[in-house]
Scaffold this motif. Structure first.
Motif, PDB file in Angstrom:
ATOM      1  N   TYR A 350     119.147 -42.520 -28.963  1.00 48.05           N
ATOM      2  CA  TYR A 350     119.482 -43.561 -27.894  1.00 48.05           C
ATOM      3  C   TYR A 350     120.453 -42.978 -27.064  1.00 48.05           C
ATOM      4  O   TYR A 350     121.792 -43.255 -27.185  1.00 48.05           O
ATOM      5  CB  TYR A 350     120.011 -44.802 -28.592  1.00 48.05           C
ATOM      6  N   THR A 352     123.261 -42.312 -24.039  1.00 46.24           N
ATOM      7  CA  THR A 352     124.142 -43.323 -23.330  1.00 46.24           C
ATOM      8  C   THR A 352     123.763 -42.844 -21.839  1.00 46.24           C
ATOM      9  O   THR A 352     124.305 -43.728 -20.743  1.00 46.24           O
ATOM     10  CB  THR A 352     125.686 -43.149 -23.747  1.00 46.24           C
ATOM     11  N   ASN A 415     122.924 -50.874 -22.437  1.00 50.13           N
ATOM     12  CA  ASN A 415     122.437 -51.275 -23.726  1.00 50.13           C
ATOM     13  C   ASN A 415     121.352 -52.383 -23.768  1.00 50.13           C
ATOM     14  O   ASN A 415     120.434 -52.249 -24.612  1.00 50.13           O
ATOM     15  CB  ASN A 415     123.422 -52.434 -24.403  1.00 50.13           C
ATOM     16  N   SER A 493     116.049 -54.146 -24.734  1.00 52.41           N
ATOM     17  CA  SER A 493     117.034 -53.339 -25.504  1.00 52.41           C
ATOM     18  C   SER A 493     116.692 -51.828 -25.469  1.00 52.41           C
ATOM     19  O   SER A 493     115.368 -51.545 -25.231  1.00 52.41           O
ATOM     20  CB  SER A 493     117.144 -53.777 -26.861  1.00 52.41           C
ATOM     21  N   THR A 494     117.623 -51.071 -25.169  1.00 55.01           N
ATOM     22  CA  THR A 494     117.411 -49.632 -25.168  1.00 55.01           C
ATOM     23  C   THR A 494     117.686 -48.985 -26.459  1.00 55.01           C
ATOM     24  O   THR A 494     117.493 -47.765 -26.620  1.00 55.01           O
ATOM     25  CB  THR A 494     118.379 -48.930 -23.989  1.00 55.01           C
ATOM     26  N   GLN A 495     117.952 -50.073 -27.231  1.00 50.06           N
ATOM     27  CA  GLN A 495     118.086 -49.508 -28.800  1.00 50.06           C
ATOM     28  C   GLN A 495     116.780 -49.599 -29.470  1.00 50.06           C
ATOM     29  O   GLN A 495     116.825 -50.346 -30.486  1.00 50.06           O
ATOM     30  CB  GLN A 495     119.150 -50.050 -29.406  1.00 50.06           C
ATOM     31  N   SER A 499     113.607 -45.500 -25.901  1.00 47.95           N
ATOM     32  CA  SER A 499     114.569 -45.915 -25.159  1.00 47.95           C
ATOM     33  C   SER A 499     114.895 -45.245 -23.873  1.00 47.95           C
ATOM     34  O   SER A 499     114.987 -46.001 -22.522  1.00 47.95           O
ATOM     35  CB  SER A 499     115.888 -45.525 -25.823  1.00 47.95           C
ATOM     36  N   TYR A 594     126.209 -53.541 -20.462  1.00 54.95           N
ATOM     37  CA  TYR A 594     126.859 -52.262 -20.861  1.00 54.95           C
ATOM     38  C   TYR A 594     127.394 -52.484 -22.240  1.00 54.95           C
ATOM     39  O   TYR A 594     128.274 -51.638 -22.989  1.00 54.95           O
ATOM     40  CB  TYR A 594     127.573 -51.591 -19.830  1.00 54.95           C
ATOM     41  N   GLN A 595     127.323 -53.622 -22.916  1.00 56.60           N
ATOM     42  CA  GLN A 595     128.112 -54.262 -23.978  1.00 56.60           C
ATOM     43  C   GLN A 595     127.175 -54.563 -24.962  1.00 56.60           C
ATOM     44  O   GLN A 595     126.292 -55.034 -24.901  1.00 56.60           O
ATOM     45  CB  GLN A 595     128.979 -55.378 -23.628  1.00 56.60           C
ATOM     46  N   SER A 596     127.199 -54.012 -26.327  1.00 60.17           N
ATOM     47  CA  SER A 596     126.602 -54.186 -27.405  1.00 60.17           C
ATOM     48  C   SER A 596     126.543 -55.739 -27.843  1.00 60.17           C
ATOM     49  O   SER A 596     127.682 -56.153 -27.927  1.00 60.17           O
ATOM     50  CB  SER A 596     126.881 -53.282 -28.533  1.00 60.17           C
TER      51      SER A 596
END
Length: 597
Positions: A350, A352, A415, A493-495, A499, A594-596
């Motif tokens: 994943y 960043t 995220n 989600s990118t998780q 991704s 950009y916050q989990s």
């Protein structure tokens, strides 16, 4: 006069404008049969012709009838003109369902021919290989792998056939057309998904989960000695470097050895920087996700692009394709555990940051290269220096290769992306891509830290490309103090395993994103306007109540003479500062976090 002699004579006449050929008598000629059960139309024409759509489907039925316990034909979609897009399944023990094929402990290979319907080598090569399986000559193959085979992906283009569709290609005598019935190029459609053919491929990949995807083409461009060239995004410029390394180090040697033993010359995927002067070097292309091999690289699906050399005879190309696929199957059966491990590694990567666009390096690498001698001459027709290939082999010990590896655009990976419900069609496309999308059920959990991009400048393409008016834009970031996300929005989600693909599709800076392909043209239009008789007194009051705004207005007038002299620009500037201005104008509607969470 026999049919084969007539076809050969026609081919010679059609190809009289092409460069001279090198003689070829490869060992793979022994793969052809002249009669007997399941002799292909290609073989019956002495390697000059390829069957039309009706004949192709008839041969598929003959193959299935000859080996019904191991072969099956299914329809995976319909073309724009209503033709079935068929796919053959070849397995060892009647295990034809996706679940059974996934669980039979053998890797599955998806082989695709005719995405460019004039480049149909893969169809005739695979028909020979499947025939050899059916007749018992190659019963070893299905003990190694499961096979999915699409003989013609672009079926409508296949039936727009002519002897004059590709001026730089030696056969088949009659060949299909590059694009489909709507003049769309399927191998530019892997992100936008406008064509039924590529949408069908996506569903096949989602259902059957192949370990390897092979897309068979024929080249354009220069003359050289290689007859079978192939490639994939190299590990140093790949979004799935673990996969690329396995293909480079463990697949290519097996494939190349098989081709060489059968009298073919395997080579790297070839493009040239200057078609009028090969000595200026090769273009080391890194495919973007609009292409099959670029999409596969970003998705983490091992994908090999085959580009047979268009100037080699059709018979030689088809036989080389047979040997190539045999080599790929051999490599996959021996190295599928290493490949599977690399696939799993990439599924859990994943990043960043993500490079979304590359440019050619100014500093070349150097390779040895098997070229063809040429001369340059001044053409009275073009008024330019042109190239004439002479048919004589020449070896370049150090030919420069300019790889497309310099970073042109990089983005920070959110995220998650949030899609408003009015863009549900994009959610359908994401599902076809295999991307996981969830519906927001608790908006309170998604209520903080959202970023929206606003277009600060933009330019539309001057002409359509692949049925779209593409757009290039620059953006500014806006941090939202209040979240517009409500129940019914979509969260991506990118998780998740794909991704990088999520970001390439949804981040508007990416050149093959939905945005760049024009899926958000509505944000560039304003539908509410202002009357000057209402704006002028409102703006005067607004400036009086805000000295800061009045100072900014006066400064703009003093510093910009064009603005100062334009009543339209002055009033537009003031209108933008009112609460009546369209607050959605030029704002990309997909939000980013950009916050989990």
């Amino acid at each position: 006069m026999s049919l084969g002699i007539v076809l050969l004579s026609a081919t010679l006449n059609l190809n009289s404008h092409l460069p001279p050929l090198q003689p070829w008598q490869g060992a793979s000629l022994s793969l052809m049969q002249q009669d007997g059960p399941l002799t292909t139309d290609f073989e019956l024409s002495a390697g000059e012709e390829s069957p039309n759509y009706e004949q192709t489907n008839a041969f598929i039925m003959r193959l299935v009838a000859a080996n019904p316990t191991q072969f099956k034909s299914i329809t995976i979609g319909k073309s724009g003109q209503g033709r079935d897009i068929n796919m053959m399944l070849a397995v060892e023990d009647s295990q034809f369902s996706p679940a059974m094929m996934t669980n039979n402990k053998k890797p599955t290979i998806l082989i695709q021919a005719g995405i460019h319907a004039g480049e149909i080598d893969g169809k005739d090569a695979m028909f020979m290989l499947l025939r050899d399986i059916a007749t018992g000559k190659r019963r070893d193959i299905l003990s190694k792998v499961n096979i999915l085979f699409i003989p013609i992906l672009n079926v409508d283009g296949h039936e727009r056939n002519s002897q004059f569709n590709r001026i730089n290609q030696r056969g088949p005598v009659t060949m299909g057309f590059r694009t489909n019935a709507k003049n769309l190029n399927l191998n530019r459609d892997y992100t936008k998904l406008d064509t039924p053919g590529v949408r069908a491929v996506m569903e096949v990949i989602n259902d059957f989960k192949p370990s390897l995807y092979v897309d068979v083409h024929v080249t354009d461009g220069a003359d050289y000695q290689y007859d079978i060239t192939y490639g994939f995004n190299p590990s140093f410029a790949s979004d799935s470097p673990a996969i690329a390394k396995v293909l480079e180090e463990q697949f290519s040697p097996i494939i190349d050895d098989k081709l060489s033993q059968q009298g073919h010359i395997p080579g790297p995927l070839i493009f040239v920087m200057n078609k009028r002067n090969l000595k200026q070097g090769l273009a080391g292309w890194v495919a973007s996700p609009r292409f099959s091999n670029g999409w596969g690289d970003i998705k983490g699906l091992p994908t090999i692009l085959v580009e047979n050399h268009s100037l080699k005879p059709y018979k030689q190309r088809v036989l080389g394709t047979y040997v190539f696929i045999d080599g790929v199957i051999d490599a996959l059966s021996k190295q599928h555990k290493a490949l599977h491990k690399a696939i799993e590694t990439e599924k859990h990567n994943y990043p960043t940051e993500l490079i979304v666009e590359r440019s050619y390096s100014q500093s070349p690498a150097y390779i040895s290269f098997k070229g063809i001698k040429y001369k340059q001459f001044d053409s009275a027709l073009s008024g330019h220096q042109e190239v004439k290939y002479l048919g004589e082999p020449v070896e370049y010990e150090k030919l420069p290769v300019f790889w497309q590896k310099e970073v042109k655009a990089k983005v920070k990976v959110p995220n998650a992306f949030y899609i408003p419900p009015q863009y549900s069609k994009l959610v359908q496309k994401l599902s076809l891509h295999g991307v996981e999308v969830e519906v927001v059920s608790n908006a309170m959990e998604e209520s903080s830290g959202l970023t929206q991009l606003k277009v600060s400048s933009y330019e539309f393409a001057k002409q359509p490309f692949e049925g779209r008016f593409r757009v290039n834009a620059q953006f500014e970031e806006l941090q939202l103090s209040e979240s517009p996300v409500t129940e019914g929005w979509y969260k991506v989600s990118t998780q998740q395993p794909y991704s990088e693909l999520v970001t390439h599709l949804l981040h508007p800076v990416a050149p093959d994103s939905f945005f760049a392909w024009g899926d958000f043209l509505e944000i560039f239009q304003r539908t509410e306007y202002v009357e000057n008789y209402a704006l002028e007194p409102y703006a005067r009051k607004m400036l009086k109540e805000s000295p800061k705004l009045a100072l900014a207005f006066d400064k703009r007038i003093s510093e910009d003479s064009v603005f100062a002299k334009s009543d339209e620009q002055r009033l537009e500037w003031l209108y933008e500062k009112t609460p009546y201005y369209d607050q959605a104008y030029l704002k990309y509607p997909i939000l980013m976090s950009y916050q989990s969470k």
